[in-house]
Design a protein around this motif. Structure first.
Motif, PDB file in Angstrom:
ATOM      1  N   ASP A   1      17.898  -4.055   7.584  1.00 35.74           N
ATOM      2  CA  ASP A   1      17.355  -4.355   6.254  1.00 35.74           C
ATOM      3  C   ASP A   1      15.888  -4.757   6.326  1.00 35.74           C
ATOM      4  OD1 ASP A   1      19.595  -3.735   4.778  1.00 35.74           O
ATOM      5  OD2 ASP A   1      20.386  -5.777   4.741  1.00 35.74           O
ATOM      6  N   ARG A   2      15.522  -5.563   7.343  1.00 38.86           N
ATOM      7  CA  ARG A   2      14.132  -6.005   7.471  1.00 38.86           C
ATOM      8  C   ARG A   2      13.201  -4.841   7.783  1.00 38.86           C
ATOM      9  NH1 ARG A   2      12.943  -9.571   4.520  1.00 38.86           N
ATOM     10  NH2 ARG A   2      10.906  -9.505   5.572  1.00 38.86           N
ATOM     11  N   VAL A   3      13.651  -3.935   8.647  1.00 35.88           N
ATOM     12  CA  VAL A   3      12.831  -2.759   8.994  1.00 35.88           C
ATOM     13  C   VAL A   3      12.615  -1.890   7.762  1.00 35.88           C
ATOM     14  CG1 VAL A   3      12.809  -0.583  10.297  1.00 35.88           C
ATOM     15  CG2 VAL A   3      13.435  -2.697  11.440  1.00 35.88           C
ATOM     16  N   ILE A   4      13.674  -1.656   6.990  1.00 31.27           N
ATOM     17  CA  ILE A   4      13.562  -0.826   5.785  1.00 31.27           C
ATOM     18  C   ILE A   4      12.619  -1.474   4.772  1.00 31.27           C
ATOM     19  CG2 ILE A   4      14.822   0.059   3.781  1.00 31.27           C
ATOM     20  CD1 ILE A   4      17.215   0.489   5.665  1.00 31.27           C
ATOM     21  N   ILE A   5      12.738  -2.779   4.583  1.00 33.82           N
ATOM     22  CA  ILE A   5      11.838  -3.494   3.666  1.00 33.82           C
ATOM     23  C   ILE A   5      10.396  -3.364   4.133  1.00 33.82           C
ATOM     24  CG2 ILE A   5      11.137  -5.790   2.850  1.00 33.82           C
ATOM     25  CD1 ILE A   5      14.131  -6.518   2.776  1.00 33.82           C
ATOM     26  N   SER A   6      10.191  -3.537   5.443  1.00 35.28           N
ATOM     27  CA  SER A   6       8.840  -3.449   6.010  1.00 35.28           C
ATOM     28  C   SER A   6       8.242  -2.060   5.809  1.00 35.28           C
ATOM     29  CB  SER A   6       8.876  -3.785   7.499  1.00 35.28           C
ATOM     30  OG  SER A   6       7.598  -3.626   8.093  1.00 35.28           O
ATOM     31  N   LEU A   7       9.045  -1.024   6.016  1.00 32.54           N
ATOM     32  CA  LEU A   7       8.553   0.355   5.881  1.00 32.54           C
ATOM     33  C   LEU A   7       8.289   0.737   4.429  1.00 32.54           C
ATOM     34  CD1 LEU A   7      10.867   2.174   8.461  1.00 32.54           C
ATOM     35  CD2 LEU A   7       8.428   1.690   8.711  1.00 32.54           C
TER      36      LEU A   7
ATOM     37  N   ASP B   1     -19.735  -1.203  -3.159  1.00 30.69           N
ATOM     38  CA  ASP B   1     -19.875  -2.400  -3.990  1.00 30.69           C
ATOM     39  C   ASP B   1     -19.255  -3.605  -3.278  1.00 30.69           C
ATOM     40  OD1 ASP B   1     -20.209  -4.278  -5.955  1.00 30.69           O
ATOM     41  OD2 ASP B   1     -18.715  -3.435  -7.345  1.00 30.69           O
ATOM     42  N   ASP B   2     -20.065  -4.281  -2.480  1.00 30.27           N
ATOM     43  CA  ASP B   2     -19.536  -5.417  -1.712  1.00 30.27           C
ATOM     44  C   ASP B   2     -19.339  -6.666  -2.571  1.00 30.27           C
ATOM     45  OD1 ASP B   2     -22.160  -6.079  -2.136  1.00 30.27           O
ATOM     46  OD2 ASP B   2     -22.697  -6.296  -0.020  1.00 30.27           O
ATOM     47  N   LYS B   3     -19.677  -6.555  -3.859  1.00 30.14           N
ATOM     48  CA  LYS B   3     -19.463  -7.688  -4.770  1.00 30.14           C
ATOM     49  C   LYS B   3     -18.243  -7.455  -5.680  1.00 30.14           C
ATOM     50  CE  LYS B   3     -24.328  -9.023  -4.929  1.00 30.14           C
ATOM     51  NZ  LYS B   3     -24.126 -10.141  -3.995  1.00 30.14           N
ATOM     52  N   ALA B   4     -17.491  -6.408  -5.413  1.00 27.60           N
ATOM     53  CA  ALA B   4     -16.300  -6.108  -6.216  1.00 27.60           C
ATOM     54  C   ALA B   4     -15.277  -7.229  -6.074  1.00 27.60           C
ATOM     55  CB  ALA B   4     -15.699  -4.781  -5.773  1.00 27.60           C
ATOM     56  N   PHE B   5     -14.478  -7.403  -7.139  1.00 20.12           N
ATOM     57  CA  PHE B   5     -13.421  -8.418  -7.135  1.00 20.12           C
ATOM     58  C   PHE B   5     -12.082  -7.703  -7.000  1.00 20.12           C
ATOM     59  CE2 PHE B   5     -10.382 -11.302  -9.193  1.00 20.12           C
ATOM     60  CZ  PHE B   5     -10.670 -12.487  -8.535  1.00 20.12           C
ATOM     61  N   ILE B   6     -11.329  -8.051  -5.955  1.00 23.84           N
ATOM     62  CA  ILE B   6     -10.075  -7.352  -5.665  1.00 23.84           C
ATOM     63  C   ILE B   6      -8.962  -8.372  -5.473  1.00 23.84           C
ATOM     64  CG2 ILE B   6      -8.896  -5.720  -4.126  1.00 23.84           C
ATOM     65  CD1 ILE B   6     -11.672  -4.843  -3.156  1.00 23.84           C
ATOM     66  N   THR B   7      -7.822  -8.145  -6.110  1.00 23.29           N
ATOM     67  CA  THR B   7      -6.618  -8.945  -5.833  1.00 23.29           C
ATOM     68  C   THR B   7      -5.533  -8.004  -5.317  1.00 23.29           C
ATOM     69  OG1 THR B   7      -5.805  -8.733  -8.112  1.00 23.29           O
ATOM     70  CG2 THR B   7      -7.145 -10.666  -7.605  1.00 23.29           C
ATOM     71  N   VAL B   8      -4.748  -8.520  -4.374  1.00 24.34           N
ATOM     72  CA  VAL B   8      -3.746  -7.685  -3.713  1.00 24.34           C
ATOM     73  C   VAL B   8      -2.423  -8.436  -3.668  1.00 24.34           C
ATOM     74  CG1 VAL B   8      -3.169  -6.383  -1.636  1.00 24.34           C
ATOM     75  CG2 VAL B   8      -5.576  -6.726  -2.251  1.00 24.34           C
ATOM     76  N   ASN B   9      -1.347  -7.769  -4.077  1.00 25.51           N
ATOM     77  CA  ASN B   9       0.009  -8.316  -3.969  1.00 25.51           C
ATOM     78  C   ASN B   9       0.896  -7.331  -3.228  1.00 25.51           C
ATOM     79  OD1 ASN B   9      -0.130 -10.815  -5.649  1.00 25.51           O
ATOM     80  ND2 ASN B   9      -0.713  -9.353  -7.224  1.00 25.51           N
ATOM     81  N   GLU B  10       1.814  -7.855  -2.428  1.00 28.33           N
ATOM     82  CA  GLU B  10       2.770  -6.992  -1.748  1.00 28.33           C
ATOM     83  C   GLU B  10       3.993  -6.782  -2.633  1.00 28.33           C
ATOM     84  OE1 GLU B  10       3.963  -8.054   2.159  1.00 28.33           O
ATOM     85  OE2 GLU B  10       2.111  -7.335   3.073  1.00 28.33           O
ATOM     86  N   VAL B  11       4.444  -5.525  -2.718  1.00 32.24           N
ATOM     87  CA  VAL B  11       5.671  -5.206  -3.451  1.00 32.24           C
ATOM     88  C   VAL B  11       6.623  -4.516  -2.486  1.00 32.24           C
ATOM     89  CG1 VAL B  11       4.675  -5.098  -5.753  1.00 32.24           C
ATOM     90  CG2 VAL B  11       4.562  -3.090  -4.309  1.00 32.24           C
ATOM     91  N   ASN B  12       7.891  -4.887  -2.552  1.00 34.79           N
ATOM     92  CA  ASN B  12       8.879  -4.380  -1.602  1.00 34.79           C
ATOM     93  C   ASN B  12       9.580  -3.107  -2.057  1.00 34.79           C
ATOM     94  OD1 ASN B  12       8.446  -6.458   0.244  1.00 34.79           O
ATOM     95  ND2 ASN B  12       9.867  -7.819  -0.825  1.00 34.79           N
ATOM     96  N   GLU B  13       9.402  -2.736  -3.307  1.00 39.75           N
ATOM     97  CA  GLU B  13      10.044  -1.524  -3.787  1.00 39.75           C
ATOM     98  C   GLU B  13       9.243  -0.956  -4.952  1.00 39.75           C
ATOM     99  OE1 GLU B  13      14.565   0.070  -4.674  1.00 39.75           O
ATOM    100  OE2 GLU B  13      14.058  -1.992  -5.200  1.00 39.75           O
ATOM    101  N   VAL B  14       9.003   0.349  -4.899  1.00 38.25           N
ATOM    102  CA  VAL B  14       8.308   1.044  -5.983  1.00 38.25           C
ATOM    103  C   VAL B  14       9.134   2.264  -6.347  1.00 38.25           C
ATOM    104  CG1 VAL B  14       6.181   2.138  -6.746  1.00 38.25           C
ATOM    105  CG2 VAL B  14       6.076   0.290  -5.064  1.00 38.25           C
ATOM    106  N   LEU B  15       9.513   2.366  -7.618  1.00 34.92           N
ATOM    107  CA  LEU B  15      10.338   3.463  -8.089  1.00 34.92           C
ATOM    108  C   LEU B  15       9.552   4.327  -9.062  1.00 34.92           C
ATOM    109  CD1 LEU B  15      13.604   1.433  -8.842  1.00 34.92           C
ATOM    110  CD2 LEU B  15      13.021   2.651  -6.743  1.00 34.92           C
ATOM    111  N   GLY B  16       9.782   5.619  -9.000  1.00 33.48           N
ATOM    112  CA  GLY B  16       9.111   6.527  -9.921  1.00 33.48           C
ATOM    113  C   GLY B  16       8.429   7.665  -9.198  1.00 33.48           C
ATOM    114  N   GLU B  17       7.706   8.487  -9.952  1.00 31.00           N
ATOM    115  CA  GLU B  17       7.066   9.685  -9.399  1.00 31.00           C
ATOM    116  C   GLU B  17       6.091   9.332  -8.283  1.00 31.00           C
ATOM    117  OE1 GLU B  17       4.503  13.587 -10.908  1.00 31.00           O
ATOM    118  OE2 GLU B  17       5.218  12.091 -12.351  1.00 31.00           O
ATOM    119  N   GLY B  18       6.229  10.006  -7.152  1.00 29.81           N
ATOM    120  CA  GLY B  18       5.361   9.753  -6.005  1.00 29.81           C
ATOM    121  C   GLY B  18       5.908   8.701  -5.065  1.00 29.81           C
ATOM    122  N   PHE B  19       6.979   8.001  -5.488  1.00 29.26           N
ATOM    123  CA  PHE B  19       7.569   6.948  -4.668  1.00 29.26           C
ATOM    124  C   PHE B  19       9.072   7.206  -4.575  1.00 29.26           C
ATOM    125  CE2 PHE B  19       3.645   5.218  -6.374  1.00 29.26           C
ATOM    126  CZ  PHE B  19       3.050   4.656  -5.254  1.00 29.26           C
TER     127      PHE B  19
END
Length: 273
Positions: A180-186, A251-269
């Motif tokens: 389960d952990r490997v699948i979540i990680s991948l 643009d080294d002054k860009a503002f970026i936020t990043v979140n991890e998601v464990n599952e993405v459903l829909g076209e392309g995923f």
């Protein structure tokens, strides 16, 4: 990837679990039990016999694509173990500590099995039963592996004794968790939100270079009360690193936020079905 995963399962089974007679579930565990009783029958050959029955069941219930991948993995594991047995017929434990053998064997096998399941395949045998249970109940595949493997562990207790049986049950629980952990990680993706003065270039890079889409929101900054575009997209880890490198360049002054998601459903995923 399937061949590498098959090698991991074969290596962990033959060099770590087999020398200690640890039948930690699956047809590999069943093969170890049978081989301990009938020494003249190679483990690889026993596994092949099981595979023929179970992969036929998988094709009928789950489908030909799954069946084809499973045939490849299951026979690869059997053949690799058979080769290992011919090259190293008298393999011995790396350690006198059975628990260490178990942990390392399960870590290696579980990693391989997690990769296989993530590619919509299985290693064959009782894992096909687990995949069928997963299809109709939506229980995580790792937990589904527990169900048939416990049966093997019971027989391991009868054949090898209570101590070996307890090791087998511990191995099954560890294996379930690792899968389960490997699948979540991948399947971990990055949900990225970007505010930049170079928004048009970033949008084009995401669509043309990364082959992903993006969603645009209008936003107003609280400090300067200025209008901005917020670009949001979902990327895998490699794509995110490429995007970050590109944004830093333009643009080294860009503002970026990043979140991890464990599952993405829909076209392309992943499919929602």
């Amino acid at each position: 990837m399937l061949l590498v995963a098959s090698f991991l399962v074969a290596f962990g089974t033959y060099f770590f679990l087999k020398p200690c007679n640890i039948a930690a579930g699956g047809i590999s565990g069943a093969a170890i039990i049978i081989n301990s009783i009938f020494h003249n029958i190679p483990i690889g050959m026993i596994m092949m016999g099981f595979e023929i029955f179970f992969f036929t069941l998988g094709i009928i219930v789950i489908g030909p694509v799954f069946g084809g991948k499973t045939i490849f993995c299951s026979f690869s594991i059997s053949i690799i173990i058979w080769i290992m047995q011919n090259m190293y017929p008298n393999v011995k434990s790396f350690s006198n500590d059975t628990l260490m053998q178990l942990i390392f064997g399960i870590l290696i096998c579980g990693a391989g099995m997690g990769i296989v399941f993530n590619k919509n395949a299985s290693t064959g045998g009782t894992d096909i039963i687990a995949k069928i249970i997963n299809k109709y109940t939506k229980i995580s595949i790792g937990k589904c592996v527990l169900i048939p493997d416990i049966t093997v562990a019971i027989f391991a207790t009868i054949v090898f004794g209570v101590d070996k049986g307890m090791y087998a049950i511990l191995g099954i629980i560890l294996n379930s968790t690792i899968i389960d952990r490997v699948i979540i990680s991948l399947n971990t993706y990055k949900h990225v939100a970007i505010i930049s003065s170079k928004g048009e270039e970033i949008k084009n890079y995401i669509m043309k270079e990364l082959d992903r889409s993006a969603t645009i929101y209008s936003a107003k900054g609280a400090y300067k009360n200025d209008e901005n575009e917020v670009i949001t997209t979902v990327l895998d880890r490699k794509q995110f690193l490429r995007l970050k490198e590109y944004i830093v360049k333009i643009d080294d002054k860009a503002f970026i936020t990043v979140n991890e998601v464990n599952e993405v459903l829909g076209e392309g995923f992943s499919s929602m079905v």
